[in-house]
Motif scaffolding. Structure first.
Motif: not given
Length: 72
Positions: A12-19, A21-25, A27-38
């Motif tokens: 379920y997509p978040p509302s535009a307002d919620f997105a 104000n998010a701390h992580v978008d 692209a950043k999530y994918e970067e963090m996930y890759a670092a956590s796996i590596k």
């Protein structure tokens, strides 16, 4: 067009307002996930420092998957 998910959708997509104000978008999530796996110990060691601990941890990862002695 509405922002309602399709029937049976598993996400379920978040509302535009919620997105906005998010701390992580995404692209950043994918970067963090890759670092956590590596390098999980380095990643979680760094992230663990963001938390205030009563007693700081001395080991980032303490797991055992030995048969009959599994602990996480």
């Amino acid at each position: 067009m509405t922002n309602q998910p399709e029937t049976g959708a598993s996400t379920y997509p978040p509302s535009a307002d919620f997105a906005a104000n998010a701390h992580v978008d995404a692209a950043k999530y994918e970067e963090m996930y890759a670092a956590s796996i590596k390098d999980p110990e380095a990643f979680w060691g760094k992230e663990g420092k963001r938390v205030d601990w009563i007693k700081p941890y001395s080991k980032v990862k303490d797991v055992d998957y030995t048969y009959g002695n599994v602990s996480i």
